[in-house]
Design a protein around this motif. Structure first.
Motif, PDB file in Angstrom:
ATOM      1  N   ARG A 241       0.805  -1.225   0.000  1.00 31.36           N
ATOM      2  CA  ARG A 241       0.000   0.000   0.000  1.00 31.36           C
ATOM      3  C   ARG A 241       0.836   1.273   0.000  1.00 31.36           C
ATOM      4  O   ARG A 241       0.292   2.360  -0.147  1.00 31.36           O
ATOM      5  N   MET A 242       2.141   1.135   0.163  1.00 32.58           N
ATOM      6  CA  MET A 242       3.019   2.301   0.072  1.00 32.58           C
ATOM      7  C   MET A 242       3.397   2.629  -1.374  1.00 32.58           C
ATOM      8  O   MET A 242       3.951   3.689  -1.639  1.00 32.58           O
ATOM      9  N   ARG A 243       3.079   1.728  -2.295  1.00 29.91           N
ATOM     10  CA  ARG A 243       3.413   1.960  -3.701  1.00 29.91           C
ATOM     11  C   ARG A 243       2.345   2.847  -4.324  1.00 29.91           C
ATOM     12  O   ARG A 243       1.196   2.453  -4.443  1.00 29.91           O
ATOM     13  N   ALA A 244       2.735   4.030  -4.729  1.00 26.23           N
ATOM     14  CA  ALA A 244       1.762   4.978  -5.275  1.00 26.23           C
ATOM     15  C   ALA A 244       2.478   6.003  -6.131  1.00 26.23           C
ATOM     16  O   ALA A 244       3.688   6.221  -5.998  1.00 26.23           O
ATOM     17  N   ARG A 246       1.583   9.111  -6.062  1.00 29.21           N
ATOM     18  CA  ARG A 246       1.478  10.377  -5.339  1.00 29.21           C
ATOM     19  C   ARG A 246       2.108  10.216  -3.960  1.00 29.21           C
ATOM     20  O   ARG A 246       2.307   9.088  -3.485  1.00 29.21           O
ATOM     21  N   VAL A 248       2.845   9.554  -0.173  1.00 35.05           N
ATOM     22  CA  VAL A 248       2.158   8.668   0.765  1.00 35.05           C
ATOM     23  C   VAL A 248       2.500   9.062   2.191  1.00 35.05           C
ATOM     24  O   VAL A 248       3.659   9.340   2.515  1.00 35.05           O
ATOM     25  N   ILE A 345      -0.145  15.246   1.055  1.00 34.18           N
ATOM     26  CA  ILE A 345      -0.052  13.874   0.547  1.00 34.18           C
ATOM     27  C   ILE A 345      -1.275  13.561  -0.320  1.00 34.18           C
ATOM     28  O   ILE A 345      -2.298  14.235  -0.227  1.00 34.18           O
ATOM     29  N   VAL A 347      -2.054  10.001  -0.721  1.00 37.76           N
ATOM     30  CA  VAL A 347      -2.462   8.681  -0.231  1.00 37.76           C
ATOM     31  C   VAL A 347      -2.129   8.601   1.253  1.00 37.76           C
ATOM     32  O   VAL A 347      -1.037   8.999   1.672  1.00 37.76           O
ATOM     33  N   ALA A 348      -3.063   8.075   2.045  1.00 36.90           N
ATOM     34  CA  ALA A 348      -2.840   7.939   3.485  1.00 36.90           C
ATOM     35  C   ALA A 348      -3.142   6.516   3.922  1.00 36.90           C
ATOM     36  O   ALA A 348      -4.199   5.968   3.593  1.00 36.90           O
ATOM     37  N   LEU A 349      -2.220   5.909   4.649  1.00 35.08           N
ATOM     38  CA  LEU A 349      -2.462   4.600   5.254  1.00 35.08           C
ATOM     39  C   LEU A 349      -3.104   4.811   6.615  1.00 35.08           C
ATOM     40  O   LEU A 349      -2.748   5.744   7.346  1.00 35.08           O
ATOM     41  N   GLU A 425      -6.835   9.717  -0.968  1.00 37.74           N
ATOM     42  CA  GLU A 425      -7.043   8.277  -1.085  1.00 37.74           C
ATOM     43  C   GLU A 425      -6.563   7.589   0.184  1.00 37.74           C
ATOM     44  O   GLU A 425      -5.417   7.789   0.604  1.00 37.74           O
ATOM     45  N   ARG A 427      -5.869   4.021   2.320  1.00 35.27           N
ATOM     46  CA  ARG A 427      -5.606   2.588   2.164  1.00 35.27           C
ATOM     47  C   ARG A 427      -5.477   1.944   3.537  1.00 35.27           C
ATOM     48  O   ARG A 427      -4.846   2.519   4.430  1.00 35.27           O
TER      49      ARG A 427
END
Length: 549
Positions: A241-244, A246, A248, A345, A347-349, A425, A427
């Protein structure tokens, strides 16, 4: 980021293609300014209109895609014989469909929903990810099928009557959300998580390709070091999920879930941006606890301080954006939080889903051997030990039903609407299906042990955080709704629930509602939670009526 909108119908009497424009406009916030172009494919017996993110005239494939394919690198290796013109997930999905047909859904990792039109076969494939992180709504009307990413999208489809389902209103009032497949609108339903729907020859059939495994009969499979194996599985989910494309980061609270996520992110990146939010007026704010974890892990930390007055100020606007009432004020706070994080960011986990996978709520707590049958004692579920051959335990049954109802229809739905409205986004590594399948094969005591919830995660955090112990989340975004509705929200409450424009009073006994309001406003009793629920329903119904009246 992405969105779905369109329909398929018999050519005779099919809506004019330009009628898809209101559906596409309702989704502008989900595509971050990128245009959705209408793809039209007509033949004598049918017409498909699709807000497409990818089209390939050579294969006759067009599709709308929402979400992200996380195992894109592995899929591209498997599909090396196919020619790719770009790097988009939508094109990757099209090529994977050419290889595996409708079974393509079993090969995808991540949160996704899509609508794929195969012009050569004359069929439409609609699908949703395993846990339902991404939404997909359907409406069948005669020989036409309409679909969209949000309820309001399908509500503005051609010929939609958009009538409110009073039975679903009762469900919302009882639960705080509407359990799928039902929605607040008659005739509109949700496609179930882990399912696909196939339209061909004028017929729609649905199938489930994945089900949460906790209801399956199993024999415990315990590795020599189950905590180490758990960390390995969670680490793989985090890496994926770190692959993006934009930047992260991570949404960090002071609890076990996000702390583990951030600790694992730091293993794979020297710089990790973390974001925490809280209200300036909240004595239970988790900002200080989150800051300690961030400092311990060495992240670039951002504190976002919110004002409670903004919850009321933005409420009507955000109800319109979400297309549904807010049962919890924290949903509004989540949008405010996400909007500020999205400045840094894309994308946020998050730690979302850990409670439903690992048993993190008080209702999951059990005392072994204390009772001959499941029952409640002092608010706790008291569950006996059961032999594996006896079938799923009571804990596993509770978790299963939460994973197929509470999780997709409540928590994930709220998170998707609010973060997508902010162009962020999200994840959730804990919702990796391989991690869920591993945990489901473990004995119950590795998830809930006595009064200790999420036992295996607590043990993992001890190893990952090297002596720093996070605490269970106490309240999240704590907002004193009762005080807010007596103070700044008083006029809003009176106008919506007692004013001449009130539309939902017909659902209730007016005398009882007035008594409840009077007791609350006079501070005789605190009915804040109930009145917030009713206020939000009224705001949503007014917004809906204005759009479709």
């Amino acid at each position: 980021m992405g969105a779905l909108a369109g329909w398929i119908a018999a050519r005779r009497g099919a809506p004019e293609a330009h009628a898809v424009l209101p559906m596409l406009e309702s989704l502008a916030h989900r595509v971050n300014g990128e245009p959705l172009e209408a793809c039209i494919d007509s033949e004598r017996d049918r017409e498909i209109v699709l807000g497409a993110t990818f089209s390939d005239p050579a294969s006759g494939i067009s599709l709308s895609f929402d979400g992200a394919i996380l195992n894109r690198d592995a899929l591209r290796k498997e599909l090396h014989r196919h020619a790719f013109s770009g790097e988009s997930d939508a094109e990757l999905l099209a090529r994977a469909y050419q290889r595996w047909d409708k079974d393509v859904v079993r090969h995808l990792d991540g949160a996704f929903a899509f609508a794929l039109w195969d012009g050569q076969r004359g069929r439409l494939l609609l699908a949703r990810d395993r846990f339902g992180e991404k939404p997909l709504y359907l409406r069948e009307a005669g020989d036409a099928l309409y679909f969209g990413s949000e309820l309001k999208t399908v509500a503005c489809a051609p010929g939609a009557r958009a009538e409110i389902d009073v039975g679903a209103v009762s469900d919302y009032l009882a639960r705080g959300f509407v359990a799928g497949p039902r929605t607040l609108l008659k005739g509109v339903r949700k496609l179930a998580p882990g399912s696909y729907a196939l339209w061909q020859f004028g017929r729609l059939r649905e199938a489930r390709y994945w089900t949460p495994p906790d209801l399956e009969t199993f024999n415990p499979d315990v590795p020599a070091d189950p905590v180490a194996t758990f960390i390995e599985r969670l680490d793989a989910a985090v890496q994926l999920r770190m692959r993006a494309h934009r930047p992260v980061g991570a949404l960090l609270s002071g609890g076990f879930d996000s702390a583990a996520i951030v600790a694992l992110m730091r293993k794979h990146s020297e710089r990790v941006a973390t974001f925490s939010a809280g209200f300036a007026e909240d004595k239970k704010s988790e900002l200080a606890r989150a800051a300690r974890i961030a400092a311990h892990l060495g992240t670039t930390h951002h504190e976002i301080v919110l004002a409670q007055r903004d919850v009321l100020a933005r409420l009507p606007e955000l109800v319109a954006r979400r297309g549904a009432p807010f049962s919890r004020p924290a949903d509004v706070a989540l949008y405010l939080f996400a909007a500020q994080a999205a400045r840094s960011i894309g994308v946020a986990l998050t730690g979302d889903g850990s409670d439903e996978i690992l048993g993190g709520y008080g209702r999951h707590t059990f005392l072994r051997g204390f009772a001959p049958a499941p029952k409640r004692v002092a608010g706790l579920y008291v569950i006996p030990v059961e032999a594996p051959e006896a079938g799923p335990s009571e804990l596993r049954k509770i978790l299963y039903y939460e994973q197929i109802a509470w999780l997709p229809d409540n928590m994930l739905e709220r998170t998707d609407r609010m973060t997508m409205a902010a162009s962020l986004e999200v994840r959730a590594p804990f919702l990796d299906h391989r991690l869920a399948e591993y945990v489901s094969r473990l004995p119950d005591a590795l998830r809930v042990r006595g009064l200790s919830t999420k036992w295996i995660l607590r043990q993992a955090d001890r190893r990952l955080l090297a002596g720093l112990r996070p605490q269970p989340r106490r309240a999240g975004f704590s907002i004193p709704v009762g005080e807010l509705l007596r103070g700044e929200g008083r006029e809003l409450l009176l106008d919506h629930l007692r004013g001449p424009g009130a539309q939902t009073r017909a659902y209730y006994d007016g005398a009882v509602l007035d008594r409840v309001m009077d007791e609350h406003l006079a501070a005789k009793r605190n009915h804040g939670g109930l009145l917030w629920t009713l206020l939000n329903l009224e705001i949503w119904q007014r917004t809906h009526s204005a759009a479709h009246g």
